[in-house]
Design an enzyme around this catalytic site. Structure first.
Site, short mmCIF file in Angstrom:
data_model
loop_
_atom_site.label_atom_id
_atom_site.label_comp_id
_atom_site.label_asym_id
_atom_site.label_seq_id
_atom_site.Cartn_x
_atom_site.Cartn_y
_atom_site.Cartn_z
N THR A 168 -2.07 1.93 -8.00
CA THR A 168 -3.23 2.53 -8.66
C THR A 168 -2.80 3.53 -9.72
O THR A 168 -3.34 3.56 -10.84
CB THR A 168 -4.14 3.20 -7.62
N SER A 190 0.83 -1.20 0.00
CA SER A 190 0.00 0.00 0.00
C SER A 190 0.87 1.25 0.00
O SER A 190 1.78 1.38 0.82
CB SER A 190 -0.91 0.00 1.23
N GLY A 191 0.58 2.17 -0.92
CA GLY A 191 1.35 3.40 -1.02
C GLY A 191 2.50 3.33 -2.00
O GLY A 191 3.22 4.31 -2.18
N GLU A 229 1.59 -8.22 2.61
CA GLU A 229 1.41 -7.38 3.79
C GLU A 229 1.97 -8.07 5.03
O GLU A 229 1.63 -9.22 5.32
CB GLU A 229 -0.07 -7.05 4.02
N ASN A 262 -0.79 5.41 2.87
CA ASN A 262 -1.18 5.90 1.55
C ASN A 262 -2.46 6.70 1.69
O ASN A 262 -3.41 6.26 2.34
CB ASN A 262 -1.40 4.72 0.60
N SER A 317 -5.32 4.65 -0.78
CA SER A 317 -5.01 3.23 -0.80
C SER A 317 -6.20 2.42 -1.32
O SER A 317 -7.34 2.60 -0.87
CB SER A 317 -4.65 2.75 0.62
N SER A 318 -5.94 1.54 -2.30
CA SER A 318 -7.00 0.66 -2.81
C SER A 318 -7.25 -0.43 -1.77
O SER A 318 -6.35 -1.19 -1.43
CB SER A 318 -6.57 0.02 -4.14
N GLY A 377 -0.45 -5.80 -2.42
CA GLY A 377 0.83 -6.50 -2.32
C GLY A 377 0.93 -7.30 -1.04
O GLY A 377 0.02 -7.34 -0.20
#
Length: 1078
Positions: free
Chosen positions: A115, A110-111, A392, A160, A163-164, A390
């Site tokens: 995206t 994330s970040g 984690e 992020n 973040s998605s 991704g």
């Protein structure tokens, strides 16, 4: 391409190493240092073969312009410096030209910029594919689906700001020309737990904040919402506002994007109503209440929020209230209803909010798919873009991290398989001997998680479905029994003795050794999150909603379709989705983008080596490089290879006449490169070790310096020779021009001298002739003068006596004429203005001009008055004529006159034609109305006043009732003999009638009016016009009037007026009527 054309290359002006396969030596430290060096020079993209590593710069860089798109369009992958556009172009051209379906896998934590990377891929494809109205509409819909999904599926996290919180896979479909036809979006595992609870420093999904910030007051009132974030329990307040994020502007963007994608207005409103209902669900609170049987139940504290939710969703309030308080369990033919305590009620509320939002998100994806799907049935080419979470590793890892990491294990497995497959296919295609490559196969980890018998997900489902008491602890016990001997599973409670004293492994946790590292999972919440249970009562309540969208989201709530089977668990659903995704990816040619986050501060120019090292490990990038360079580290087609290195061999420089492969063989033999360091394929040369490539680059660099020196030497010689020849040519030209100039100058001097001499001679001759002419003229003038003087003397002698007699008179007349002339000239400059009221006039300069001065003043005044009158219209002339008539009649006679001068004479003060009340009166009068005014008629008997309408026409004078409009009296103008009034400041007047006339039967009329001067003037002028006789206007403080057979004296006295401006009349006796005026 011409032979001598200089081509750019990945190896030109390289900062660090553009392709990690060429990194030497290869280890973690050099890998990170290379990334950092490139990051510090704004080179955020690096290759691992055909894989792109993208480091998030956390700022805008000028590398995505339309010019950059054109630079990378239809270019070889390694021809330019690393860029995401190069991978996008390679994938698009393979799809368009080679008819190979493509997929682009974007991974990272994330970040890291996943995206944004997917947006860049889509924008590049949209820019390079075909044009046209229909194609542009499809491209716009595909691009505009992103803002909608980001609003509902993205959130601000500590890592992020955008973040998605879901995985997205989009298949973009193209026709045979490479033009987009449509697309299909698949979503994976929305983090719906965020709806009801967010970690500290994070926000709920964007749409909640965008709605409250950007919606109009009218929309908020319709949705029963308030703009204050603190009013809603589901919204965290510590991060409600995000720097550089305008939620209001983003809300407008989302509404516009929904419209472009194809959402109808009522659909968009329905979606916002569901979002509002989810927000308000969080405000429902419960209180405990004991029943008679001793069981605890819950009640809603404040039913106002529940009422508003029911109004939004169209659900009966009692039905939803019961669903929050009771739970019905059906087994075969039996139904058992139990009460819910406060904790269970809160669980039911949160479960409903999560399910409502999750199903709304799935509906949005399906609705977007309906809009963007391809409309034609022709065979399509497909490019898939996978933007998924991704790997984690957090401090607290739960069920969500477990299945996310399981997905990444599967992606890593397919990545290794497809990479090896691609390498092997290229070796076979180029006829290079394939050597076995040792690598870590993570299939054993995937089997540990997904095995249908002994896998962790299978045991979790088995534990959720078995009867009896099921808890997270019983699930961990089962894992310890089944997986204790697995080399990648660790638990302190397992039978394996090596973990019994491992203090880093708590008792309520288990640890899995993933390909990216070990991850510790807390077992708490695994069972509940896998069950993802929503009580049937709530499903049925939602199905009963009057809201069409909500009802469609809960089909299982339909009593006619009751299914007593338990719904599939979250784990099994995700496992099936991942299996479908893997099957889909294996049918396509893969392209990889690995995203890396340089720091946790979301700041530019900061590169945290420890954080990057952690990501490199769990992304398996070093493993990827080793697999890529296990055989040959570098390969290149013969033509560009020969073009790049041909200057290193005399036989190939500057031009090679034969085949490119033969030229490369000659080149490598000349350089004495060991045979084991390279192999010749069908169309490419393969170089085993990066050191060999770098040696070639060093030799090329040195040779280029030598060539540059040679070129400089030849250029300088050519430049000097050219300069000498130019100087020589210039000297010859300059000499020729100078000689010409000198001859011209000498000629000009000779010519000038001749002209000067000629001019002097002509001047001397002309002066001589002039002197002769002047002498002759003087002689003639002298003779004439002498004759004139002689004749004058003779005449003066003859007429001297006459001259002396008339000289005085002549001088006087001349003097007077000169004075008058001067007077008129001065008057011309001193004339006053043309305004008739300007009284100024220049002073008289001489006494004898007194009469002339006065006459001139009179003439000038008459002239400017005429000029002023000429400007009047006919209407203005009539008004001024009336005013002039009034002046002659009343000036210095009637005290009321001065106040009337500034008032315009309107005549018709009553708009009889416009007032429906006087319609009958208007119809009765056929003549033009000159005056229409309300007056006070004085009673002859007692002196009291009555309001009457006074009408004056061309031939008659009429009196009418003010209220009814009925005509009371009509007097022909020929019967009016005189008008009498006082000299005071009052509006009292009398109209005398001809004795013996029909109108004079009751006597003369007495009136009082505020417009006396105007009425008397108009009556005077109208009578004069009709009868050709002047009407007598008597102005006196005493006059006689005729009342029937009696003559009465009207006398004006000083006194107070009781009725405002109306004079007070009082009848003293039969012969006297006193009128009190101020």
């Amino acid at each position: 391409m011409a032979k001598m054309e200089v081509k750019t290359s990945l190896l030109d002006n390289m900062i660090g190493v553009g392709d990690m396969v060429l990194l030497e030596p290869l280890n973690e430290e050099t890998f990170i240092n290379n990334l950092k060096k490139r990051f510090d020079h704004n080179e955020i993209y690096t290759y691992i073969g055909s894989v792109v590593i993208s480091v998030n710069p956390y700022r805008s860089l000028p590398i995505y312009s339309p010019e950059k798109v054109e630079d990378y369009r239809n270019r070889n992958f390694y021809e330019l410096s690393p860029h995401i556009f190069a991978l996008s172009d390679e994938a698009y051209r393979s799809l368009r030209d080679q008819d190979k379906d493509q997929c682009i896998l974007i991974t990272g934590e994330s970040g890291a910029g996943k995206t944004e990377a997917s947006k860049l891929v889509m924008s590049y494809v949209a820019a390079v594919c075909g044009k046209g109205a229909e194609v542009n509409q499809v491209k716009e819909q595909l691009l505009q689906s992103n803002p909608v999904l980001e609003a509902f599926g993205n959130a601000k996290t500590v890592r992020n700001d955008n973040s998605s919180r879901f995985g997205k896979y989009m298949d973009i479909e193209f026709d045979f020309k490479g033009d987009p036809l449509g697309g299909v979006i698949s979503n994976y595992l929305l983090e719906k737990s965020r709806v009801v609870k967010q970690p500290r420093g994070e926000r709920n999904f964007h749409v909640f904040y965008q709605l409250l910030s950007g919606a109009s007051e009218e929309l908020l009132n319709k949705l029963k919402l308030e703009r204050d974030f603190s009013r809603y329990n589901y919204l965290s307040l510590d991060s409600a506002k995000v720097n550089r994020v305008d939620d209001a502007a983003n809300f407008r963007t989302v509404r516009n994007a929904m419209q472009i994608v194809g959402f109808m207005d009522h659909e968009a409103e329905s979606v916002l109503e569901v979002v509002a209902a989810v927000l308000k669900l969080g405000n429902i609170e419960f209180k405990p209440e004991s029943r008679v049987n001793g069981l605890d139940e819950s009640k809603i504290k404040d039913k106002n929020e529940l009422k508003e939710i029911c109004e939004l969703t169209g659900i009966d309030q009692s039905v939803l209230e019961r669903a929050f308080s009771f739970r019905t369990v059906e087994a075969k033919q039996e139904k058992v209803s139990t009460t819910l305590n406060v904790a269970q009620a809160y669980y039911a509320r949160d479960a409903l909010a999560k399910n409502l939002y999750s199903r709304l998100f799935s509906w949005l994806v399906n609705r977007i798919n309906e809009s963007i799907k391809a409309q034609t049935k022709v065979r399509k080419k497909v490019m898939g873009v996978l933007d998924i979470y991704g790997f984690e590793i957090f401090e607290d890892n739960s069920f969500e991290q477990f299945i996310i990491n399981y997905c990444n294990e599967k992606l890593q497995q397919i990545f290794i398989e497809l990479t090896l497959k691609e390498e092997q296919e290229e070796y076979i295609r180029e006829d290079i001997e394939w050597t076995h490559i040792d690598y870590f196969n993570n299939a054993i980890i995937c089997d540990l998680i997904e095995n249908n018998t002994n896998g962790i997900l299978a045991m979790l489902d088995e534990e959720c479905l078995r009867p009896g008491t099921v808890t997270d602890e019983t699930f961990l016990e089962k894992l310890n029994q089944v997986c204790a001997t697995h080399q990648h599973f660790e638990s302190r409670m397992s039978k394996c003795s090596r973990f019994l004293n491992d203090t880093s492994l708590p008792h309520s946790c288990f640890r899995i050794q993933h390909y990216a590292g070990k991850v510790l999972y807390q077992v708490e919440g695994f069972v509940d999150k896998n069950n993802d249970l929503l009580y049937r009562d709530l499903s049925q309540a939602m199905w009963k909603a009057g809201h069409t969208l909500i009802k469609s989201l809960f089909p299982e709530g339909n009593p006619a379709k009751i299914n007593l089977k338990r719904p599939p668990t979250a784990g099994s659903q995700f496992k099936a989705s991942v299996a479908t995704l893997m099957k889909n990816l294996q049918t396509k040619n893969p392209n990889y983008i690995r995203c890396i986050k340089p720091n946790d501060k979301k700041a530019a120019h900061i590169f945290n080596e420890a954080l990057v090292c952690h990501q490199i490990r769990y992304l398996g990038l070093l493993e990827n490089v080793r697999v890529r360079r296990a055989g040959y580290a570098f390969r290149q087609a013969y033509e560009p290879c020969l073009e790049r290195y041909k200057m290193l061999c005399k036989q190939t420089w500057p031009h090679w006449k034969g085949p490119a492969r033969a030229g490369v063989e000659v080149l490598f033999n000349e350089l004495e490169i060991p045979v084991e360091e390279y192999s010749f394929g069908r169309s490419k040369i393969f170089i085993r070790n990066p050191r060999t490539l770098f040696k070639l680059e060093d030799l090329r660099k040195q040779r280029l310096e030598d060539l540059a020196t040679l070129i400089q030497k030849i250029y300088r010689g050519w430049k000097c020779r050219t300069h000498f020849l130019l100087m020589r040519k210039s000297q010859i030209v300059m000499a020729a021009w100078y000689r010409r100039y000198a001859q011209q100058k000498r000629y000009q001097q000779t010519k000038s001298s001749a002209l000067v001499i000629q001019s002097y001679i002509r001047g001397w001759k002309a002066r001589k002739i002039l002197r002769e002419l002047k002498h002759q003229k003087r002689c003639e003038e002298a003779a004439t003068t002498i004759a004139a003087y002689w004749h004058g003397t003779q005449v003066r002698r003859e007429y001297r006596k006459f001259f002396r007699a008339n000289a005085g008179k002549k001088i006087y007349e001349f003097t007077i004429q000169r004075i008058v002339q001067k007077y008129f000239l001065e008057m011309k400059n001193k004339m006053p203005s043309l305004s008739p009221i300007d009284k100024t006039w220049p002073l008289r300069p001489y006494l004898f001009l007194d009469s002339t001065h006065k006459e001139l003043k009179r003439i000038f005044h008459l002239w400017r008055c005429k000029k002023y009158r000429d400007q009047f219209t006919d209407q203005q002339k009539l008004i001024y004529e009336e005013k002039l008539e009034a002046s002659e009649l009343f000036k210095d006679k009637k005290a009321l006159y001065p106040s009337s001068v500034g008032q315009p004479f309107q005549g018709a003060y009553l708009e009889i034609s416009k007032n429906p009340k006087y319609k009958k009166l208007k119809d009765a009068i056929e003549e033009k109305i000159i005056i229409a005014e309300v007056v006070n008629k004085i009673n002859r008997a007692n002196g009291k006043s009555t309001s009457r309408i006074f009408l004056l026409t061309n031939n008659n004078l009429l009196l009418a009732d003010q209220k009814s409009g009925q005509i009371k009296s009509e007097v022909p103008l020929v019967d009016v003999t005189k008008v009498s009034m006082s000299s005071q400041n009052d509006g009292f007047f009398a109209i005398h009638l001809k004795e013996g006339s029909e109108a004079a039967s009751k006597g003369d009329f007495l009136f009082s009016s505020d417009h006396l001067i105007e009425m008397a003037t108009k009556l005077y002028r109208t009578t004069l016009s009709q009868t050709k006789q002047k009407l007598n206007i008597e102005i006196s403080d005493e006059f006689l009037v005729q009342f029937r057979q009696d003559k009465v004296c009207v006398k004006f006295i000083q006194g107070s007026q009781k009725n405002g401006s109306v004079p007070t009349c009082k009848r003293k006796n039969n012969r006297l009527l006193e009128v009190a005026v101020p």
